[in-house]
Design an enzyme around this catalytic site. Structure first.
Site, PDB file in Angstrom:
ATOM      1  CB  CYS A 177      -0.987  -0.052   1.173  1.00  0.00           C
ATOM      2  SG  CYS A 177      -2.416   1.027   0.983  1.00  0.00           S
ATOM      3  CG  HIS A 191      -3.401  -3.736   3.388  1.00  0.00           C
ATOM      4  ND1 HIS A 191      -2.437  -3.061   4.084  1.00  0.00           N
ATOM      5  CD2 HIS A 191      -4.099  -2.794   2.715  1.00  0.00           C
ATOM      6  CE1 HIS A 191      -2.537  -1.763   3.862  1.00  0.00           C
ATOM      7  NE2 HIS A 191      -3.545  -1.576   3.035  1.00  0.00           N
ATOM      8  CD  GLU A 200      -0.685  -5.530   5.972  1.00  0.00           C
ATOM      9  OE1 GLU A 200      -0.559  -6.066   4.866  1.00  0.00           O
ATOM     10  OE2 GLU A 200      -0.984  -4.319   6.126  1.00  0.00           O
TER      11      GLU A 200
END
Lengths: 86, 217
Positions: free
Chosen positions: B86, B194, B196
């Site tokens: 990002c 994302h 994560e």
């Protein structure tokens, strides 16, 4: 002896090929305000700065470096420089 | 060896990355303040999401000059793995480690939703555990994720097999539906989604695990 001080304005614009959705949104708002006939509206940035340099050439060289490397991203933006003695 | 997560003023996904890599995957991870320059002992470096330096001027434009990133360029040139997520992807393009730029979403909205992605290339270590043309779902959360590049750069990306991920349904107007790219060598990956946030089953989905596991493989 005082070092000359220069004033400058750098205008940063999105390149013509890059869509400007914020400009398009503002253009839509212009019509809603009742202002017709706005066929193009693109939003950029103005950077105003003052700097000390030995002469105008040196001032221009430094501002061009700033514009190329910091103020604008050449992948998506163009810039132009107005240099004013003060 | 461990994973380093660079923290800028305004980063806000650095702890999420540490939770994913260390908490969920058990990979040793340390956070690195952007003023540090020592990247020794690191297997891989993550640039996390957020709003580095408030995204003043342009996303990633000021973070690019952080001392840690001068070291990061050497780290990447030596083949170290670098993952930009990002805002981290935006920083990598500003830094010149990846080509192109990320601009305002086509429809101006900040988009926060799950995105279905297609693996375009499984050439790089990041995606070799996902088969090519495989599908995965990762969250996206960005206002400036519209990938832009010149036609020449786009052809180069294709020639280098450097387009890593495409959106199934393009949410932001990115050229070629691009969600993530690598450098030609494949050791640097930047993506808007994302991974994560897709590692802990408690928060929905684990499709990001293999990508983060590749930080230490």
């Amino acid at each position: 002896m005082t070092v000359p001080r220069f004033q400058a304005r750098v205008l940063v614009r999105l390149r013509p090929s890059v869509l400007d959705p914020a400009g398009e949104a503002a253009r839509g708002a212009a019509a809603r305000l009742g202002v017709d006939g706005v066929s193009k509206l693109r939003i950029g940035k103005a950077v105003e700065l003052e700097l000390e340099a030995t002469d105008a050439d040196e001032a221009r060289r430094r501002i061009e470096l700033l514009s190329d490397r910091l103020f604008a991203n050449p992948v998506i933006e163009d810039w132009s420089l107005e240099l004013l003695d003060s | 060896m461990s994973i380093g997560v660079i923290v800028f003023p305004g980063s806000n996904c650095d702890r999420d990355v540490v939770w994913a890599t260390q908490g969920c995957l058990g990979l040793p991870t340390r956070r690195i303040w952007h003023e540090e320059t020592d990247l020794s002992g690191l297997e891989a470096v993550v640039l996390p999401g957020g709003f580095s330096y408030g995204d003043y001027l342009r996303c990633g434009a000021i973070a690019r000059f952080a001392p840690a990133l001068r070291s990061l360029v050497d780290f990447a040139e030596k083949g170290g793995r670098v993952l930009g997520i990002c805002n981290g992807f935006q920083v990598l393009t500003e830094l010149g480690l990846l080509p192109g730029a990320l601009t305002r979403n086509r429809d101006l909205h900040f988009i926060c939703e799950d995105a279905n992605l297609t693996v375009v290339s499984d050439r790089s270590a990041w995606l070799q555990d996902y088969s090519a043309t495989g599908q995965l779902t990762l969250p996206i959360a960005h206002g400036e994720g519209r990938y832009q590049c010149s036609e020449e750069t786009f052809r180069q990306l294709q020639d280098d097999d450097a387009i890593a991920l495409r959106y199934g349904k393009n949410p932001n107007g990115s050229v070629g539906d691009i969600a993530g790219i690598t450098n030609p060598r494949g050791n640097v990956l930047g993506l808007m989604p994302h991974p994560e946030r897709a590692c802990d089953p408690a928060t929905g989905g684990v499709d990001g695990r293999a990508m983060l596991q590749a930080l230490m493989n």
